[in-house]
Design a protein around this motif. Structure first.
Motif, PDB file in Angstrom:
ATOM      1  N   GLN A 131       2.905  -1.256  -4.466  1.00  0.00           N
ATOM      2  CA  GLN A 131       2.022  -1.080  -3.316  1.00  0.00           C
ATOM      3  C   GLN A 131       0.588  -1.283  -3.772  1.00  0.00           C
ATOM      4  O   GLN A 131       0.123  -0.628  -4.704  1.00  0.00           O
ATOM      5  CB  GLN A 131       2.173   0.316  -2.700  1.00  0.00           C
ATOM      6  CG  GLN A 131       1.232   0.555  -1.525  1.00  0.00           C
ATOM      7  CD  GLN A 131       1.387   1.947  -0.921  1.00  0.00           C
ATOM      8  OE1 GLN A 131       2.377   2.619  -1.156  1.00  0.00           O
ATOM      9  NE2 GLN A 131       0.393   2.367  -0.159  1.00  0.00           N
ATOM     10  N   ARG A 133      -3.190  -1.540  -1.951  1.00  0.00           N
ATOM     11  CA  ARG A 133      -3.815  -1.251  -0.655  1.00  0.00           C
ATOM     12  C   ARG A 133      -2.721  -0.870   0.332  1.00  0.00           C
ATOM     13  O   ARG A 133      -1.951   0.051   0.094  1.00  0.00           O
ATOM     14  CB  ARG A 133      -4.663  -2.431  -0.187  1.00  0.00           C
ATOM     15  CG  ARG A 133      -5.936  -2.633  -1.016  1.00  0.00           C
ATOM     16  CD  ARG A 133      -6.815  -3.713  -0.425  1.00  0.00           C
ATOM     17  NE  ARG A 133      -8.098  -3.789  -1.129  1.00  0.00           N
ATOM     18  CZ  ARG A 133      -9.032  -4.666  -0.843  1.00  0.00           C
ATOM     19  NH1 ARG A 133      -8.861  -5.542   0.129  1.00  0.00           N
ATOM     20  NH2 ARG A 133     -10.178  -4.686  -1.524  1.00  0.00           N
ATOM     21  N   ASP A 134      -2.624  -1.580   1.444  1.00  0.00           N
ATOM     22  CA  ASP A 134      -1.599  -1.249   2.431  1.00  0.00           C
ATOM     23  C   ASP A 134      -0.437  -2.234   2.401  1.00  0.00           C
ATOM     24  O   ASP A 134       0.358  -2.290   3.342  1.00  0.00           O
ATOM     25  CB  ASP A 134      -2.203  -1.220   3.835  1.00  0.00           C
ATOM     26  CG  ASP A 134      -2.868  -2.551   4.203  1.00  0.00           C
ATOM     27  OD1 ASP A 134      -3.097  -3.361   3.287  1.00  0.00           O
ATOM     28  OD2 ASP A 134      -3.157  -2.762   5.400  1.00  0.00           O
ATOM     29  N   GLN A 135      -0.312  -2.990   1.306  1.00  0.00           N
ATOM     30  CA  GLN A 135       0.757  -3.966   1.173  1.00  0.00           C
ATOM     31  C   GLN A 135       1.818  -3.443   0.205  1.00  0.00           C
ATOM     32  O   GLN A 135       1.511  -3.097  -0.931  1.00  0.00           O
ATOM     33  CB  GLN A 135       0.211  -5.313   0.671  1.00  0.00           C
ATOM     34  CG  GLN A 135      -0.866  -5.914   1.552  1.00  0.00           C
ATOM     35  CD  GLN A 135      -0.357  -6.301   2.928  1.00  0.00           C
ATOM     36  OE1 GLN A 135       0.832  -6.536   3.122  1.00  0.00           O
ATOM     37  NE2 GLN A 135      -1.263  -6.367   3.890  1.00  0.00           N
ATOM     38  N   THR A 136       3.071  -3.403   0.662  1.00  0.00           N
ATOM     39  CA  THR A 136       4.185  -2.944  -0.158  1.00  0.00           C
ATOM     40  C   THR A 136       5.283  -3.989  -0.121  1.00  0.00           C
ATOM     41  O   THR A 136       5.656  -4.482   0.951  1.00  0.00           O
ATOM     42  CB  THR A 136       4.737  -1.604   0.357  1.00  0.00           C
ATOM     43  OG1 THR A 136       3.700  -0.630   0.376  1.00  0.00           O
ATOM     44  CG2 THR A 136       5.860  -1.111  -0.554  1.00  0.00           C
TER      45      THR A 136
END
Length: 275
Positions: A131, A133-136
């Motif tokens: 993960q 930032r807000d990317q997983t």
């Protein structure tokens, strides 16, 4: 004026015919350099993958080596054409060129250097779930400028290497184990006790093959809130994270549903489960 133009064009044509064999030879050398660069980079990549056991690092070094071979072929072709002065000037002014190019293409240079650091520092491997930032999602590639992540819904996210290097990075699968938790709110009635709920849930967790049982990774419960006839209990357990979506997310979902059904079967009011 026409005679002067004809004389100039004739001069240029004669010079072109004089340089034409060199241009043809330089073009052949350039094509050979492209062929050799592709073959050598593939050979180097195969050897690196066999020895380093890290396809992410191997692919990154393979990409760098290919561009180095291509640059050497271009310099050799320029030397054959007779642009030795240009080649010498390029090599002699390498420091100034590096400064100018680095200033003009600051972001590109920054991402490239960040990619080099990531390739050797290796905070993640291929197919790790991370993960940023807000990317997983799963790591699919580390390129010269970007890190490619594929999210769980199938989207490909291209993150600049500088962001990956600077931002906090959470690796869910590096250690292979992951602790998870969820909250159970149970109404056990006037004759029930917290200990009964605790023992019932713990005995159930000890029988689940997807829940780790070796110390210190054993399941346990923590009492968060207790009322006259109700209790809030947080359940902690460890599971495998090598396949994050199956080993962690689905395991947690299945455990929550099974514990809810278990408590209902034992006569408790339908409990409330939250993450």
């Amino acid at each position: 004026m026409l005679r002067d133009l004809h004389r100039v064009l004739s001069t240029y044509w004669q010079q072109f015919l004089y340089v034409l064999p060199k241009l043809a030879l330089a073009l052949v050398l350039l094509l050979v350099a492209v062929f050799i660069a592709n073959r050598l980079s593939k050979l180097l990549g195969t050897r690196l993958r066999g020895r380093a056991h890290d396809p992410l690092l191997a692919d990154f070094l393979t990409g760098i080596s290919r561009w180095v071979f291509l640059l050497l072929g271009l310099l050799l072709a320029m030397q054959v054409v007779g642009l030795s002065g240009v080649v010498t000037g390029m090599l002699g002014a390498a420091g100034l060129s590096a400064f100018v190019v680095g200033f003009a293409f600051k972001d590109i240079a920054e991402n490239f250097l960040a990619g080099v650091i990531l390739a050797f520092n290796r905070p993640f491997h291929l197919n790790d779930t991370v993960q940023i930032r807000d990317q997983t999602g799963h790591v699919e590639a580390l390129n010269l400028r970007t890190t490619v992540i594929r999210t769980f819904d199938g989207k490909h996210v291209f993150l600049p290497n500088s962001i990956v290097l600077k931002e906090p990075l959470i690796n869910f699968t590096r250690s292979g184990d992951l602790r998870q938790d969820f909250l159970i709110s149970v109404d056990y009635g006037s004759e029930g006790r917290y200990e009964q709920v605790r023992d019932l849930v713990l005995d159930f967790l000890r029988t689940q093959p997807d829940v780790q049982q070796q110390a210190p990774r054993v399941p346990y419960l923590v009492l968060e809130k207790s009322g006259a006839t109700t209790v809030d209990v947080r359940v902690y357990f460890w599971s495998s994270s090598e396949e994050y979506r199956r080993g962690a997310l689905e395991t947690k979902s299945e455990l929550m549903q099974r514990i809810k059904n278990l408590l209902i079967d034992k006569g408790y009011s339908p409990p409330s489960l939250t993450q």
